[in-house]
Design an enzyme around this catalytic site. Structure first.
Site, PDB file in Angstrom:
ATOM      1  N   ASP A 199       0.821  -1.200   0.000  1.00  0.00           N
ATOM      2  CA  ASP A 199       0.000   0.000   0.000  1.00  0.00           C
ATOM      3  C   ASP A 199       0.861   1.258   0.000  1.00  0.00           C
ATOM      4  O   ASP A 199       2.070   1.198  -0.187  1.00  0.00           O
ATOM      5  CB  ASP A 199      -1.066  -0.028   1.102  1.00  0.00           C
ATOM      6  N   LYS A 249      -4.613   3.771  -1.529  1.00  0.00           N
ATOM      7  CA  LYS A 249      -5.428   4.787  -2.188  1.00  0.00           C
ATOM      8  C   LYS A 249      -4.560   5.872  -2.785  1.00  0.00           C
ATOM      9  O   LYS A 249      -3.474   6.159  -2.310  1.00  0.00           O
ATOM     10  CB  LYS A 249      -6.492   5.373  -1.276  1.00  0.00           C
ATOM     11  N   MET A 258      -2.923   8.549  12.538  1.00  0.00           N
ATOM     12  CA  MET A 258      -3.975   8.993  11.626  1.00  0.00           C
ATOM     13  C   MET A 258      -4.668  10.247  12.123  1.00  0.00           C
ATOM     14  O   MET A 258      -5.873  10.404  11.961  1.00  0.00           O
ATOM     15  CB  MET A 258      -4.986   7.862  11.395  1.00  0.00           C
TER      16      MET A 258
HETATM   17  N1  SAH Z   1       1.234  -0.271  10.718  1.00  0.00           N
HETATM   18  C1  SAH Z   1       1.703   1.103  10.744  1.00  0.00           C
HETATM   19  C2  SAH Z   1       0.580   2.091  10.996  1.00  0.00           C
HETATM   20  C3  SAH Z   1      -0.463   2.082   9.907  1.00  0.00           C
HETATM   21  S1  SAH Z   1      -1.761   3.213  10.196  1.00  0.00           S
HETATM   22  C4  SAH Z   1       2.845   1.218  11.781  1.00  0.00           C
HETATM   23  O1  SAH Z   1       3.094   0.287  12.531  1.00  0.00           O
HETATM   24  O2  SAH Z   1       3.511   2.242  11.789  1.00  0.00           O
HETATM   25  C5  SAH Z   1      -1.234   4.588   9.272  1.00  0.00           C
HETATM   26  C6  SAH Z   1      -0.842   5.728  10.193  1.00  0.00           C
HETATM   27  O3  SAH Z   1       0.439   5.467  10.747  1.00  0.00           O
HETATM   28  C7  SAH Z   1      -0.685   7.067   9.489  1.00  0.00           C
HETATM   29  O4  SAH Z   1      -1.901   7.718   9.323  1.00  0.00           O
HETATM   30  C8  SAH Z   1       0.217   7.799  10.459  1.00  0.00           C
HETATM   31  O5  SAH Z   1      -0.495   8.276  11.560  1.00  0.00           O
HETATM   32  C9  SAH Z   1       1.133   6.679  10.926  1.00  0.00           C
HETATM   33  N2  SAH Z   1       2.379   6.620  10.155  1.00  0.00           N
HETATM   34  C10 SAH Z   1       2.868   5.562   9.495  1.00  0.00           C
HETATM   35  N3  SAH Z   1       4.045   5.851   8.927  1.00  0.00           N
HETATM   36  C11 SAH Z   1       4.326   7.128   9.243  1.00  0.00           C
HETATM   37  C12 SAH Z   1       5.409   8.015   8.955  1.00  0.00           C
HETATM   38  N4  SAH Z   1       6.446   7.617   8.220  1.00  0.00           N
HETATM   39  N5  SAH Z   1       5.358   9.264   9.454  1.00  0.00           N
HETATM   40  C13 SAH Z   1       4.320   9.672  10.210  1.00  0.00           C
HETATM   41  N6  SAH Z   1       3.266   8.886  10.504  1.00  0.00           N
HETATM   42  C14 SAH Z   1       3.271   7.630  10.034  1.00  0.00           C
END
Ligand code: SAH
Length: 264
Positions: free
Chosen positions: A39, A61, A171
């Site tokens: 994704d 998306k 998020m």
């Molecule tokens: N599985 C992922 C989270 C997925 S949900 C994890 O463990 O990190 C998606 C959310 O994760 C985004 O909306 C944001 O809030 C956060 N996120 C993921 N990668 C990010 C990044 N590089 N910088 C800032 N926020 C991030």
């Protein structure tokens, strides 16, 4: 690679962005996969580990558009595995941290497809770290609460979240205003340090710092976009002391260790 009719699926965490934060196991599996399903949060540099002829399928998306339905992703994984393929399902961060990896695992379980979960570096600690914010720190925070501001997960318990020592909100991008207002109404001090980290560990990472009172406005003025994390708590104030870390360019290529350095 895999024998016909006996495919399998690896639910693999791709880390927060910087391809250097990919695990070795993830890189090894990518190099073997027949099909890679990923994704939006996956850095293009991560995909470079895939075989030249692997099928790379994008299910995220595009620019606020509709993403592929979760059930359709399940069907895709199952179909690819039943064709005998080795499938790597790459997810940003860790597959089981707000990644819907649990749902995919349940679907594979129900379809009797062999699968494995390969943890990844979650943004929960890595993204604040990339912004020079240790999420725990002796004397400032001995616990961390992380939560999502996403509506689909149900209304958050704001009183609980407002009481967190360090709060990491996923998020939160589009909901900063209502999120910070809710935390203030639930009793969190208006002067609590807060930061928003956009695209942490990516080349275009940005960090905005303020207080719970003004962080939403600051982020709005800077037109912060997804992915972004909100960090609330006293630990954010350490950033001003960790100046060289805060000033370090992100996503620098990792330096190879020299033989002497490796033995020091
Ligand atoms: N599985 C992922 C989270 C997925 S949900 C994890 O463990 O990190 C998606 C959310 O994760 C985004 O909306 C944001 O809030 C956060 N996120 C993921 N990668 C990010 C990044 N590089 N910088 C800032 N926020 C991030």
């Amino acid at each position: 690679m895999s024998r016909r009719g006996r495919g399998c699926v690896y639910l693999v965490g791709a880390g927060p962005g910087d391809p250097g934060l990919l695990t070795l196991r993830a890189a090894q599996l990518l190099a073997r996969a027949d099909t890679v399903v990923h994704d939006r949060l996956v850095h293009p540099g991560v995909l470079e580990h895939a075989r030249p002829h692997a099928r790379i399928l994008y299910v995220g998306k595009e620019g606020g558009g509709e993403s592929v339905r979760q059930e359709d992703i399940h069907t895709l994984l199952i179909t690819q595995a039943r064709l005998g393929r080795t499938v790597v399902r790459l997810k940003g961060g860790d597959p089981f941290v707000f990644g819907r990896g649990g749902e995919e695992a349940l679907a594979l379980e129900a379809a009797d497809i062999p699968y494995e979960v390969v943890p990844g570096v979650s943004s929960v600690a890595a993204v604040p770290a990339a912004a020079a914010i240790p999420i725990t720190h002796r004397g400032l925070a001995g616990s961390v609460t992380f939560a999502t501001a996403h509506r689909a997960e149900g209304a958050p318990n704001w009183v609980h979240l407002a009481g967190a020592e360090t709060l990491v909100l996923f998020m939160a991008g589009g909901r900063l205003e209502e999120t910070t207002r809710a935390l203030l109404s639930a009793g969190r001090s208006p002067t609590t340090p807060a930061a928003v980290v956009e695209a942490g560990t990516w080349e275009h990472q940005r960090v905005l710092e303020g207080t719970l009172t003004d962080i939403a406005t600051r982020a709005q003025e800077a037109e912060v976009a997804s992915p972004a994390l909100l960090v609330v708590g006293e630990v954010v104030s350490l950033r001003s002391q960790l100046r060289s870390l805060a000033a370090r360019p992100v996503a620098e290529p990792a330096l190879p260790l020299t033989a002497e350095a490796a033995h020091e």
